[in-house]
Design an enzyme around this catalytic site. Structure first.
Site, PDB file in Angstrom:
ATOM      1  NE  ARG A  87      -3.722  -2.065   2.728  1.00 22.23           N
ATOM      2  CZ  ARG A  87      -3.548  -3.186   3.435  1.00 22.23           C
ATOM      3  NH1 ARG A  87      -2.406  -3.404   4.079  1.00 22.23           N
ATOM      4  NH2 ARG A  87      -4.515  -4.092   3.501  1.00 22.23           N
TER       5      ARG A  87
ATOM      6  CE  LYS B 155      -6.389  -0.148   4.513  1.00 19.74           C
ATOM      7  NZ  LYS B 155      -7.673  -0.321   3.799  1.00 19.74           N
TER       8      LYS B 155
ATOM      9  CG  HIS C 166      -4.817   0.835  -4.554  1.00 25.97           C
ATOM     10  ND1 HIS C 166      -4.357   0.438  -3.315  1.00 25.97           N
ATOM     11  CD2 HIS C 166      -5.963   0.144  -4.763  1.00 25.97           C
ATOM     12  CE1 HIS C 166      -5.198  -0.438  -2.798  1.00 25.97           C
ATOM     13  NE2 HIS C 166      -6.175  -0.641  -3.657  1.00 25.97           N
TER      14      HIS C 166
ATOM     15  NE  ARG D 284      -3.094  -3.298  -1.494  1.00 25.76           N
ATOM     16  CZ  ARG D 284      -2.724  -4.142  -0.540  1.00 25.76           C
ATOM     17  NH1 ARG D 284      -1.449  -4.459  -0.391  1.00 25.76           N
ATOM     18  NH2 ARG D 284      -3.613  -4.684   0.272  1.00 25.76           N
TER      19      ARG D 284
ATOM     20  CG  HIS E 227      -6.854  -8.214   1.580  1.00 30.95           C
ATOM     21  ND1 HIS E 227      -7.121  -8.546   0.265  1.00 30.95           N
ATOM     22  CD2 HIS E 227      -6.550  -6.887   1.575  1.00 30.95           C
ATOM     23  CE1 HIS E 227      -6.980  -7.470  -0.488  1.00 30.95           C
ATOM     24  NE2 HIS E 227      -6.642  -6.460   0.274  1.00 30.95           N
TER      25      HIS E 227
ATOM     26  CE1 TYR F 256      -5.581  -5.571  -4.997  1.00 31.13           C
ATOM     27  CE2 TYR F 256      -6.803  -3.961  -3.712  1.00 31.13           C
ATOM     28  CZ  TYR F 256      -5.672  -4.327  -4.416  1.00 31.13           C
ATOM     29  OH  TYR F 256      -4.639  -3.445  -4.548  1.00 31.13           O
TER      30      TYR F 256
END
Length: 307
Positions: free
Chosen positions: A146, A170, A237, A240, A263, A272
């Site tokens: 990211r 995250k 992105h 990615r 994830h 995704y």
């Protein structure tokens, strides 16, 4: 109603210390609702029920507001009513169980293999910025990072001998992801010319002043490289997404892609990488022996006329 609204915004500003941008979003959402309610003859927040809000959401949706924007507006309304209930100006929260219509999730386009190769084609340019930018692009694509993850990297988190990088993702979750051969070579070249930075965390990617690159600066450099190399605007992105798509196309291993991307839920990875249930069901029907119809079995007649 305007007085209540201003006092609520002041509460957000002083007690919750929200940013000016967030406060402006609250003001925009709630002012729109207040104006709608005035049109309906409503003069007090306590008079509002769920049906008023449902009609307000429907009107804004017809005007083209996305599901995400409507959900944000409803979140603002719920916060307002929590405040009004706390201040004993209302007894109910009419937005509590109301949900906005869902919008289709938009995903960035993935670059195909040829465009990716053109983008990452290393030139003989010994310019300091060119070497750094090439290393960033290689690492984005090699490891599926990211934007914030790459911007936050420090030198000690990169192990080129082992071919891996430790990433803080995250939810402050750490994961270790591989770094491919081309990315390792680009990073080794970058580290040889990187400025020595007098900082305890030693950021991996720095500007000419020796400071850590901001996410905005990285976005701008990636966009510029995209225009120069492949003639189109490029966002981190997209790299990615290209990483995930190319890995999945080659391996078909959804769980591995989930781990590499960091994830928490595999359903996020499915969305995704453009894998939906319909596609999975089609793969099952085509490949599982017990899912085939009798006419699809080897040696079986396709129809009665052929038997």
């Amino acid at each position: 109603m305007q007085t209540d609204l201003e006092q609520f915004l002041e509460h957000l500003r002083s007690e919750r210390q929200l940013s000016p941008r967030t406060l402006e979003a609250y003001r925009h959402d709630l002012t729109g609702l207040r104006d709608y309610l005035h049109e309906q003859g409503v003069s007090d927040w306590s008079m509002v029920d769920t049906e008023y809000l449902r009609r307000f959401v429907a009107r804004r949706h017809e005007q083209g507001l996305s599901g995400r924007s409507l959900q944000r507006a409803l979140s603002s309304v719920r916060s307002l009513y929590r405040y009004l209930i706390r201040e004993r100006r209302c007894r109910h929260n009419p937005a509590l169980d109301l949900r906005a219509p869902k919008s289709p999730r938009k995903l960035p386009r993935a670059l195909d293999a040829d465009l990716t190769a053109r983008l990452l084609n290393e030139s003989d340019d010994d310019d300091w910025l060119a070497i750094r930018d090439h290393a960033m692009l290689e690492l984005f694509y090699s490891s599926g990072l990211r934007l914030a993850e790459l911007a936050g990297l420090d030198v000690h988190e990169l192990d080129l001998t082992a071919g891996e990088v430790r990433v803080l993702g995250k939810g402050n979750k750490t994961r270790i992801v591989p770094v491919g051969r081309h990315a390792r070579e680009a990073l080794q070249r970058w580290l040889k010319v990187r400025l020595l930075v007098d900082s305890p965390d030693q950021p991996l990617f720095v500007g000419k002043q020796g400071r850590r690159l901001t996410t905005r600066a990285i976005q701008l450099r990636v966009r510029q490289r995209g225009v120069q190399q492949i003639g189109q605007h490029l966002h981190p992105h997209m790299l990615r997404h290209s990483f995930a798509s190319h890995i999945l196309e080659s391996s078909g291993d959804l769980r591995a892609v989930q781990e590499l991307l960091g994830h928490a839920d595999i359903s996020t990875t499915q969305i995704y990488t453009h894998l939906d249930f319909q596609h999975l069901a089609q793969v099952y029907d085509q490949s599982h022996p017990r899912a085939r119809k009798s006419a699809d079995k080897p040696g079986a007649p396709k129809n009665r006329d052929e038997s």
